[in-house]
Scaffold this motif. Structure first.
Motif, PDB file in Angstrom:
ATOM      1  N   GLY A   1      54.593  -8.149  47.384  1.00 29.19           N
ATOM      2  CA  GLY A   1      55.015  -7.450  48.582  1.00 29.19           C
ATOM      3  C   GLY A   1      53.961  -6.519  49.151  1.00 29.19           C
ATOM      4  N   ARG A   2      52.965  -6.189  48.370  1.00 33.06           N
ATOM      5  CA  ARG A   2      51.871  -5.315  48.827  1.00 33.06           C
ATOM      6  C   ARG A   2      50.810  -6.073  49.608  1.00 33.06           C
ATOM      7  NH1 ARG A   2      48.894  -2.776  44.564  1.00 33.06           N
ATOM      8  NH2 ARG A   2      48.113  -1.473  46.235  1.00 33.06           N
ATOM      9  N   ALA A   3      50.804  -7.398  49.527  1.00 32.37           N
ATOM     10  CA  ALA A   3      49.738  -8.202  50.118  1.00 32.37           C
ATOM     11  C   ALA A   3      49.550  -7.969  51.624  1.00 32.37           C
ATOM     12  CB  ALA A   3      49.957  -9.679  49.817  1.00 32.37           C
ATOM     13  N   PRO A   4      50.609  -7.972  52.442  1.00 28.69           N
ATOM     14  CA  PRO A   4      50.386  -7.760  53.877  1.00 28.69           C
ATOM     15  C   PRO A   4      49.726  -6.408  54.196  1.00 28.69           C
ATOM     16  CG  PRO A   4      52.552  -8.702  53.522  1.00 28.69           C
ATOM     17  CD  PRO A   4      52.013  -8.321  52.172  1.00 28.69           C
ATOM     18  N   ALA A   5      50.148  -5.350  53.526  1.00 25.50           N
ATOM     19  CA  ALA A   5      49.556  -4.024  53.769  1.00 25.50           C
ATOM     20  C   ALA A   5      48.091  -3.991  53.353  1.00 25.50           C
ATOM     21  CB  ALA A   5      50.334  -2.946  53.033  1.00 25.50           C
ATOM     22  N   LEU A   6      47.764  -4.609  52.220  1.00 20.01           N
ATOM     23  CA  LEU A   6      46.375  -4.652  51.770  1.00 20.01           C
ATOM     24  C   LEU A   6      45.514  -5.452  52.747  1.00 20.01           C
ATOM     25  CD1 LEU A   6      47.004  -5.197  47.963  1.00 20.01           C
ATOM     26  CD2 LEU A   6      46.174  -3.107  49.079  1.00 20.01           C
ATOM     27  N   ALA A   7      46.055  -6.535  53.285  1.00 16.54           N
ATOM     28  CA  ALA A   7      45.321  -7.338  54.263  1.00 16.54           C
ATOM     29  C   ALA A   7      45.096  -6.545  55.551  1.00 16.54           C
ATOM     30  CB  ALA A   7      46.080  -8.629  54.552  1.00 16.54           C
ATOM     31  N   ARG A   8      46.091  -5.784  55.996  1.00 17.41           N
ATOM     32  CA  ARG A   8      45.921  -4.952  57.197  1.00 17.41           C
ATOM     33  C   ARG A   8      44.819  -3.921  56.994  1.00 17.41           C
ATOM     34  NH1 ARG A   8      51.576  -5.231  57.063  1.00 17.41           N
ATOM     35  NH2 ARG A   8      51.729  -3.150  56.150  1.00 17.41           N
ATOM     36  N   ARG A   9      44.797  -3.299  55.821  1.00 20.68           N
ATOM     37  CA  ARG A   9      43.749  -2.309  55.535  1.00 20.68           C
ATOM     38  C   ARG A   9      42.366  -2.952  55.517  1.00 20.68           C
ATOM     39  NH1 ARG A   9      46.045   0.345  50.488  1.00 20.68           N
ATOM     40  NH2 ARG A   9      48.144  -0.015  51.207  1.00 20.68           N
ATOM     41  N   PHE A  10      42.277  -4.143  54.932  1.00 23.37           N
ATOM     42  CA  PHE A  10      41.021  -4.895  54.872  1.00 23.37           C
ATOM     43  C   PHE A  10      40.495  -5.166  56.282  1.00 23.37           C
ATOM     44  CE2 PHE A  10      39.165  -9.261  54.717  1.00 23.37           C
ATOM     45  CZ  PHE A  10      38.053  -9.001  53.925  1.00 23.37           C
ATOM     46  N   VAL A  11      41.370  -5.674  57.154  1.00 23.15           N
ATOM     47  CA  VAL A  11      40.971  -5.966  58.531  1.00 23.15           C
ATOM     48  C   VAL A  11      40.582  -4.676  59.252  1.00 23.15           C
ATOM     49  CG1 VAL A  11      41.849  -6.737  60.776  1.00 23.15           C
ATOM     50  CG2 VAL A  11      42.218  -8.134  58.747  1.00 23.15           C
ATOM     51  N   GLY A  12      41.378  -3.639  59.093  1.00 24.68           N
ATOM     52  CA  GLY A  12      41.063  -2.367  59.745  1.00 24.68           C
ATOM     53  C   GLY A  12      39.707  -1.815  59.335  1.00 24.68           C
ATOM     54  N   ALA A  13      39.399  -1.906  58.053  1.00 18.34           N
ATOM     55  CA  ALA A  13      38.115  -1.401  57.558  1.00 18.34           C
ATOM     56  C   ALA A  13      36.949  -2.180  58.155  1.00 18.34           C
ATOM     57  CB  ALA A  13      38.080  -1.467  56.030  1.00 18.34           C
ATOM     58  N   TRP A  14      37.083  -3.498  58.222  1.00 18.01           N
ATOM     59  CA  TRP A  14      35.993  -4.304  58.787  1.00 18.01           C
ATOM     60  C   TRP A  14      35.859  -4.097  60.287  1.00 18.01           C
ATOM     61  CZ3 TRP A  14      31.796  -6.140  56.884  1.00 18.01           C
ATOM     62  CH2 TRP A  14      31.731  -6.318  55.508  1.00 18.01           C
ATOM     63  N   PHE A  15      36.961  -3.936  60.993  1.00 14.73           N
ATOM     64  CA  PHE A  15      36.865  -3.655  62.429  1.00 14.73           C
ATOM     65  C   PHE A  15      36.143  -2.326  62.655  1.00 14.73           C
ATOM     66  CE2 PHE A  15      39.527  -6.404  65.342  1.00 14.73           C
ATOM     67  CZ  PHE A  15      39.476  -7.517  64.505  1.00 14.73           C
ATOM     68  N   ARG A  16      36.441  -1.320  61.842  1.00 17.08           N
ATOM     69  CA  ARG A  16      35.726  -0.048  61.968  1.00 17.08           C
ATOM     70  C   ARG A  16      34.238  -0.241  61.677  1.00 17.08           C
ATOM     71  NH1 ARG A  16      40.372   1.492  59.672  1.00 17.08           N
ATOM     72  NH2 ARG A  16      39.546   1.633  57.561  1.00 17.08           N
ATOM     73  N   ALA A  17      33.921  -1.002  60.639  1.00 19.52           N
ATOM     74  CA  ALA A  17      32.515  -1.250  60.295  1.00 19.52           C
ATOM     75  C   ALA A  17      31.789  -1.986  61.419  1.00 19.52           C
ATOM     76  CB  ALA A  17      32.429  -2.054  58.997  1.00 19.52           C
ATOM     77  N   TRP A  18      32.506  -2.856  62.109  1.00 17.67           N
ATOM     78  CA  TRP A  18      31.923  -3.612  63.231  1.00 17.67           C
ATOM     79  C   TRP A  18      32.024  -2.851  64.541  1.00 17.67           C
ATOM     80  CZ3 TRP A  18      34.769  -8.666  61.610  1.00 17.67           C
ATOM     81  CH2 TRP A  18      34.056  -9.294  60.580  1.00 17.67           C
ATOM     82  N   GLU A  19      32.560  -1.630  64.496  1.00 19.08           N
ATOM     83  CA  GLU A  19      32.716  -0.771  65.662  1.00 19.08           C
ATOM     84  C   GLU A  19      33.580  -1.419  66.746  1.00 19.08           C
ATOM     85  OE1 GLU A  19      28.772   0.472  66.772  1.00 19.08           O
ATOM     86  OE2 GLU A  19      28.607   1.740  64.999  1.00 19.08           O
ATOM     87  N   ILE A  20      34.661  -2.083  66.298  1.00 21.49           N
ATOM     88  CA  ILE A  20      35.670  -2.625  67.209  1.00 21.49           C
ATOM     89  C   ILE A  20      36.825  -1.626  67.195  1.00 21.49           C
ATOM     90  CG2 ILE A  20      37.245  -4.523  67.683  1.00 21.49           C
ATOM     91  CD1 ILE A  20      35.306  -6.349  66.128  1.00 21.49           C
ATOM     92  N   ALA A  21      37.034  -0.986  68.330  1.00 20.07           N
ATOM     93  CA  ALA A  21      37.985   0.121  68.387  1.00 20.07           C
ATOM     94  C   ALA A  21      39.439  -0.306  68.236  1.00 20.07           C
ATOM     95  CB  ALA A  21      37.805   0.890  69.695  1.00 20.07           C
ATOM     96  N   ASP A  22      39.833  -1.404  68.854  1.00 20.42           N
ATOM     97  CA  ASP A  22      41.242  -1.804  68.857  1.00 20.42           C
ATOM     98  C   ASP A  22      41.470  -2.916  67.837  1.00 20.42           C
ATOM     99  OD1 ASP A  22      43.883  -2.317  69.366  1.00 20.42           O
ATOM    100  OD2 ASP A  22      43.574  -3.014  71.417  1.00 20.42           O
ATOM    101  N   ASP A  23      42.117  -2.575  66.731  1.00 18.38           N
ATOM    102  CA  ASP A  23      42.395  -3.563  65.692  1.00 18.38           C
ATOM    103  C   ASP A  23      43.875  -3.915  65.610  1.00 18.38           C
ATOM    104  OD1 ASP A  23      43.542  -1.341  64.530  1.00 18.38           O
ATOM    105  OD2 ASP A  23      42.393  -1.454  62.682  1.00 18.38           O
ATOM    106  N   SER A  24      44.682  -3.422  66.549  1.00 15.85           N
ATOM    107  CA  SER A  24      46.135  -3.584  66.431  1.00 15.85           C
ATOM    108  C   SER A  24      46.573  -5.046  66.434  1.00 15.85           C
ATOM    109  CB  SER A  24      46.863  -2.794  67.517  1.00 15.85           C
ATOM    110  OG  SER A  24      46.457  -3.229  68.799  1.00 15.85           O
ATOM    111  N   ASP A  25      46.050  -5.869  67.337  1.00 15.00           N
ATOM    112  CA  ASP A  25      46.435  -7.285  67.361  1.00 15.00           C
ATOM    113  C   ASP A  25      46.007  -7.996  66.072  1.00 15.00           C
ATOM    114  OD1 ASP A  25      47.584  -7.030  69.869  1.00 15.00           O
ATOM    115  OD2 ASP A  25      45.861  -7.873  70.938  1.00 15.00           O
ATOM    116  N   ALA A  26      44.805  -7.713  65.619  1.00 16.95           N
ATOM    117  CA  ALA A  26      44.300  -8.359  64.401  1.00 16.95           C
ATOM    118  C   ALA A  26      45.136  -7.968  63.188  1.00 16.95           C
ATOM    119  CB  ALA A  26      42.840  -7.995  64.179  1.00 16.95           C
ATOM    120  N   ARG A  27      45.570  -6.716  63.124  1.00 20.58           N
ATOM    121  CA  ARG A  27      46.384  -6.270  61.997  1.00 20.58           C
ATOM    122  C   ARG A  27      47.749  -6.949  62.009  1.00 20.58           C
ATOM    123  NH1 ARG A  27      44.934  -1.283  59.484  1.00 20.58           N
ATOM    124  NH2 ARG A  27      47.082  -0.571  59.623  1.00 20.58           N
TER     125      ARG A  27
END
Length: 87
Positions: free
Chosen positions: A19-45
């Motif tokens: 049950g933790r998998a979706p939240a961990l995946a959202r954090r993973f995507v959010g971290a990479w979007f920040r690293a890539w300097e993509i401001a809006d990660d809401s759709d990807a999450r």
């Protein structure tokens, strides 16, 4: 000897089907979007959360999430799969 392609490292997350998998995946995507300097990660999450949830509910085994930039236009690409044989 045939030439070989050299691929850059692709950010990859391997998740246990829990049950933790979706939240961990959202954090993973959010971290990479920040690293890539993509401001809006809401759709990807939302997308990664839905895909991981589907793999959790309908797939088998570990869930793999890969995230990379398209070589043509630089847009992020999200891949999610599991060990099940179905589509």
């Amino acid at each position: 000897m045939a030439p070989t392609a050299v691929a850059p490292e692709v950010p990859t997350l391997v998740l246990e089907p829990s049950g933790r998998a979706p939240a961990l995946a959202r954090r993973f995507v959010g971290a990479w979007f920040r690293a890539w300097e993509i401001a809006d990660d809401s759709d990807a999450r939302v997308v990664v959360s839905e895909l991981v949830t589907n793999a959790l509910l309908h797939g088998e085994g570990p869930i793999v999430v890969r995230l990379f930039r398209d070589e043509g236009d630089g847009r992020p690409v999200i891949e999610v799969w599991d060990g099940g044989t179905g589509r």
